[in-house]
Design a protein around this motif. Structure first.
Motif, short mmCIF file in Angstrom:
data_model
loop_
_atom_site.label_atom_id
_atom_site.label_comp_id
_atom_site.label_asym_id
_atom_site.label_seq_id
_atom_site.Cartn_x
_atom_site.Cartn_y
_atom_site.Cartn_z
N LEU A 216 0.85 -1.21 0.00
CA LEU A 216 0.00 0.00 0.00
C LEU A 216 0.88 1.26 0.00
O LEU A 216 0.61 2.22 -0.72
CB LEU A 216 -0.92 0.01 1.23
N LEU A 217 1.93 1.24 0.82
CA LEU A 217 2.82 2.41 0.89
C LEU A 217 3.56 2.61 -0.43
O LEU A 217 3.70 3.73 -0.91
CB LEU A 217 3.83 2.24 2.04
N ALA A 218 4.00 1.50 -1.04
CA ALA A 218 4.72 1.61 -2.32
C ALA A 218 3.78 2.15 -3.40
O ALA A 218 4.19 2.97 -4.23
CB ALA A 218 5.25 0.23 -2.73
N LEU A 219 2.53 1.71 -3.36
CA LEU A 219 1.56 2.16 -4.38
C LEU A 219 1.27 3.65 -4.22
O LEU A 219 1.21 4.39 -5.21
CB LEU A 219 0.28 1.32 -4.25
N LEU A 269 -14.70 -19.92 -5.96
CA LEU A 269 -14.03 -21.21 -5.88
C LEU A 269 -12.52 -21.09 -6.01
O LEU A 269 -11.78 -21.97 -5.60
CB LEU A 269 -14.59 -22.16 -6.95
N GLN A 270 -12.08 -19.98 -6.60
CA GLN A 270 -10.64 -19.83 -6.84
C GLN A 270 -10.21 -18.40 -6.58
O GLN A 270 -10.89 -17.47 -7.02
CB GLN A 270 -10.35 -20.17 -8.30
N ARG A 271 -9.09 -18.24 -5.91
CA ARG A 271 -8.56 -16.90 -5.65
C ARG A 271 -7.05 -16.97 -5.75
O ARG A 271 -6.40 -17.62 -4.93
CB ARG A 271 -8.89 -16.47 -4.23
N CYS A 272 -6.48 -16.34 -6.74
CA CYS A 272 -5.02 -16.27 -6.81
C CYS A 272 -4.63 -15.04 -7.63
O CYS A 272 -5.07 -14.89 -8.77
CB CYS A 272 -4.46 -17.53 -7.47
N PRO A 273 -3.87 -14.13 -7.03
CA PRO A 273 -3.53 -12.91 -7.76
C PRO A 273 -2.40 -13.11 -8.76
O PRO A 273 -1.44 -13.83 -8.48
CB PRO A 273 -3.06 -11.97 -6.64
N ASP A 274 -2.53 -12.46 -9.90
CA ASP A 274 -1.39 -12.28 -10.79
C ASP A 274 -0.76 -10.95 -10.34
O ASP A 274 -1.41 -9.89 -10.42
CB ASP A 274 -1.88 -12.19 -12.24
N ILE A 275 0.46 -11.00 -9.83
CA ILE A 275 1.05 -9.77 -9.27
C ILE A 275 2.15 -9.19 -10.17
O ILE A 275 3.00 -8.43 -9.70
CB ILE A 275 1.55 -9.95 -7.81
N SER A 276 2.10 -9.53 -11.46
CA SER A 276 3.14 -9.02 -12.38
C SER A 276 3.18 -7.48 -12.36
O SER A 276 4.25 -6.87 -12.38
CB SER A 276 2.88 -9.45 -13.81
N ARG A 277 1.97 -6.87 -12.32
CA ARG A 277 1.92 -5.40 -12.33
C ARG A 277 2.61 -4.82 -11.10
O ARG A 277 3.42 -3.89 -11.21
CB ARG A 277 0.45 -4.97 -12.34
N ALA A 278 2.30 -5.36 -9.93
CA ALA A 278 2.91 -4.84 -8.69
C ALA A 278 4.42 -5.03 -8.71
O ALA A 278 5.19 -4.17 -8.27
CB ALA A 278 2.30 -5.54 -7.48
N LYS A 279 4.85 -6.17 -9.27
CA LYS A 279 6.30 -6.44 -9.33
C LYS A 279 6.98 -5.43 -10.25
O LYS A 279 8.02 -4.87 -9.92
CB LYS A 279 6.55 -7.86 -9.88
N THR A 280 6.38 -5.20 -11.44
CA THR A 280 7.02 -4.33 -12.43
C THR A 280 6.89 -2.86 -12.06
O THR A 280 7.85 -2.10 -12.14
CB THR A 280 6.36 -4.54 -13.81
N TRP A 281 5.68 -2.46 -11.67
CA TRP A 281 5.43 -1.04 -11.44
C TRP A 281 5.95 -0.56 -10.09
O TRP A 281 6.37 0.58 -9.94
CB TRP A 281 3.92 -0.74 -11.52
N LEU A 282 5.86 -1.45 -9.08
CA LEU A 282 6.21 -1.00 -7.71
C LEU A 282 7.48 -1.66 -7.18
O LEU A 282 7.97 -1.27 -6.13
CB LEU A 282 5.08 -1.34 -6.73
N TRP A 284 7.38 -4.51 -5.93
CA TRP A 284 6.85 -5.12 -4.70
C TRP A 284 6.50 -6.58 -4.90
O TRP A 284 5.98 -6.96 -5.96
CB TRP A 284 5.57 -4.38 -4.26
N GLN A 285 6.83 -7.38 -3.92
CA GLN A 285 6.27 -8.73 -3.86
C GLN A 285 6.30 -9.20 -2.41
O GLN A 285 7.14 -8.75 -1.63
CB GLN A 285 7.00 -9.70 -4.78
N PRO A 286 5.34 -10.07 -2.04
CA PRO A 286 5.30 -10.50 -0.64
C PRO A 286 6.47 -11.40 -0.30
O PRO A 286 6.99 -12.09 -1.18
CB PRO A 286 3.98 -11.28 -0.54
#
Ligand SMILES: NC(=O)c1ccc[n+]([C@@H]2O[C@H](COP(=O)([O-])OP(=O)(O)OC[C@H]3O[C@@H](n4cnc5c(N)ncnc54)[C@H](O)[C@@H]3O)[C@@H](O)[C@H]2O)c1
Length: 315
Positions: A216-219, A269-282, A284-286
């Motif tokens: 959140l802070l990085a964004l 039934l399914q929940r999984c984020p594609d975090i490519s945007r957060a990785k590239t733009w920010l 950031w990754q957990p």
């Protein structure tokens, strides 16, 4: 030092964010009606204004983290009209405030805007599969209209950021919150049956709250107008609900067994984020694994339950 308003700052994510903002020397005001949050969650160094975001609020401010809204299905379904109002009226109020004072606004959206997804993992470009006429629609559609408001205000020059948050857990969650992690850990600590809805094969991707707050802070800090597009923040480490239940039992060293119940309507039934945007733009990754994060959350709940019990014995 920035003047920062955190709506929903007495809740789970908000209070963790407030702690981090205070640690970096900012002046923090929390605007919260305490409907699902708690006064004791707000640190003394922050100012608490107990109010509903659906009523007008005005004060010069540099940044707004707009998090106010019940997040647990059990809580947001209690008063669906208030959930819708908070997302439409409350978000409009906060965007107007940002516009008046030239402030930046970060809106806490959700993976629920993807509904019960037909693609996995879910990228931000996926438009979702949401039921607009059901028990979850006050939240899912409320968040979608709030994103549309953010888009429209961004067109008018307001600096907007949208975080699509996936299941987050950690210390400061309310033990009776009704979400999967709090339910399982509290049940395991008490030796009660772990309640799984459906056959437990539905998946969730759990993000530890410290990782989310860093995102959140990085964004909020990231420059660039492309950042007005939504960004997924979550941990792509996907697990079945049954696996989460079994892990909770193991980490608590509990004798609990699993008890199965009917799946509620529209449960994804399914929940999984594609975090490519957060990785590239920010960048950031957990970094916190479910094993480590759930152990820390277990310790927090253990302490909370013990102090509640001790307080009960004194009465
Ligand atoms: N925790 C998650 O897994 C998750 C996932 C996706 C999105 N989110 C979003 O993040 C935000 C925070 O979630 P959380 O998990 O901390 O939930 P929470 O219920 O713990 O916190 C929400 C806070 O908002 C306050 N609030 C609710 N309605 C309000 C209103 N009308 N006016 C003022 N205050 C109000 C509550 O009192 C509470 O303190 C929410 O917007 C939620 O939709 C959370």
């Amino acid at each position: 030092m920035a003047r920062i308003l955190v709506t929903g700052g007495a809740g789970f994510v908000g209070s963790n964010l407030v702690l981090r903002l205070l640690a970096t020397g900012h002046q923090v005001t929390v605007l919260d009606d305490l409907s699902t949050g708690f006064k004791h969650n707000v640190p003394e160094q922050a100012r608490l204004v107990q109010a509903d975001v659906n009523f007008a609020w005005d004060e010069p401010v540099d940044q707004i983290f707009h998090l106010a809204c019940a997040a647990s299905p059990e809580k947001y379904q209690k008063d669906p009209l208030q959930t819708l109002r908070t997302n439409y009226v409350g978000t409009t109020n906060m965007l107007e405030l940002a516009k008046r004072h030239g402030a930046s606004l970060l809106f806490s959206s959700t993976s629920e805007v993807y509904g019960d997804p037909n693609v996995s993992p879910q990228p931000e470009t996926y438009w979702g599969n949401v039921n607009s006429f059901g028990p979850r629609s006050c939240y899912d559609e409320g968040k979608r209209v709030a994103e549309a408001l953010c888009y429209s205000y961004a067109q008018q020059g307001v600096r907007v950021r949208i975080a699509r948050i996936f299941n987050t857990y950690g210390p400061r969650m309310a033990p009776d919150d009704g979400r999967v992690v709090s339910n399982f850990l509290v049940q395991a600590l008490r030796g009660l049956p772990i309640t799984i809805y459906g056959d437990g094969s539905q998946t969730r991707s759990l993000c530890y709250v410290d990782d989310l707050v860093a995102g959140l802070l990085a964004l909020m800090a990231a420059p660039g107008s492309n950042l007005e597009h939504p960004v997924n923040l979550g941990n792509p480490c996907e697990m079945t609900v049954k696996q989460i239940g079994e892990l909770a039992i193991r980490l608590c060293g509990s004798p609990s067994t699993i008890s199965y119940h009917p799946l509620p309507q529209d449960d994804p039934l399914q929940r999984c984020p594609d975090i490519s945007r957060a990785k590239t733009w920010l960048g950031w990754q957990p970094s916190v694994t479910p094993e480590v994060g759930l152990s820390q959350t277990r310790d927090y709940f253990k302490q909370t339950l013990e102090s509640k019990e001790a307080a009960g014995h004194k009465q």
